[in-house]
Design an enzyme around this catalytic site. Sequence first.
Site: not given
Ligand code: PDD
Length: 288
Positions: A33, A52, A100, A102, A148, A181, A206
């Site tokens: 996403y 990304r 379904r 894997h 992501k 993070e 991320l």
């Molecule tokens: N989250 N780290 C993680 C684990 C994240 O899920 C996100 C973003 C970030 C920051 O990334 P960016 O600056 O590209 O938004 C760091 C989004 C906003 C979400 O899951 O809603």
Amino acid sequence: MSRVAYVNGRYVPHTEAAVHIEDRGYQFADGIYEVTAVQGGRVIDEEAHFDRLERSLTELRIPVPMGRPALRHITREMLRRNGVVDGLIYMQITRGVARRDHPFPKEGTPPSVVMTAKRVKPHDPKMLQTGVAAITIPDIRWGRCDIKSVSLLPNVLGKQQAREAGAYEAWMIDQNGMVTEGTSTNAWIVTRSGEVVTRALTNAILGGITRKSLMALAAEAQIKIVERSFSAAEARDAAEAFLTSTTGYVLPIVRLDGQPIGDGTPGPMVKRLRELYLQFMASDQHAA
Ligand code: PDD
């Protein structure tokens, strides 16, 4: 104006938008996403989000379902149909619908593409003036946090733990005692000697788009950023702490695990960096 969602080539009422129960995103979290901010009708850092998105798909060997012109077109259409001028776009692509099992389904299964757009009110100025609290929790995620992926269960549990502790975010701590993070944000500190620090990009975090843009803005403003790991203890002892994300922009953290950071109020560096970022968002610098 009633909300509209995009689902696999169709614009449908939000309340009726659905994918099949055997979508692999639903069953295996087999998808990715992106969340992109919209301000004053401008899509912020759109190309970096597409970069990304394509990278996440490629890493998971999900075919890229459409080119950027198509994605850009759907994004504009979603903003228009939902009357979004300030808000967020959410896009999700999964490996598609299949019985379904894997392993990947046989070729010919098209990825599922979903997009929503919502209006978001500007940040509460009080939250910015006072800053927010964070807690620390163990990082229990997998080894590819650079992707992501919609597989966000540890992040969901961590954010809930933060909320229950009266905090905005949870900073995750790896097996070496270092901050990776936040559950949906990147983590930063400013040391007592004035060093602005954020963890280097590896599979452990991320690669945030806000992080990337802020680094570029800091470089232009001759503010040095050091990419290295820092521990929870170093963060608690820091002069300032803050987070970056598409939804939070640049947000001061003033308490960690119940202890004040610095004097417990947003410091000068985070205020300056936030200002640089807000100016960038308001400009046409990187917006489409
Ligand atoms: N989250 N780290 C993680 C684990 C994240 O899920 C996100 C973003 C970030 C920051 O990334 P960016 O600056 O590209 O938004 C760091 C989004 C906003 C979400 O899951 O809603």
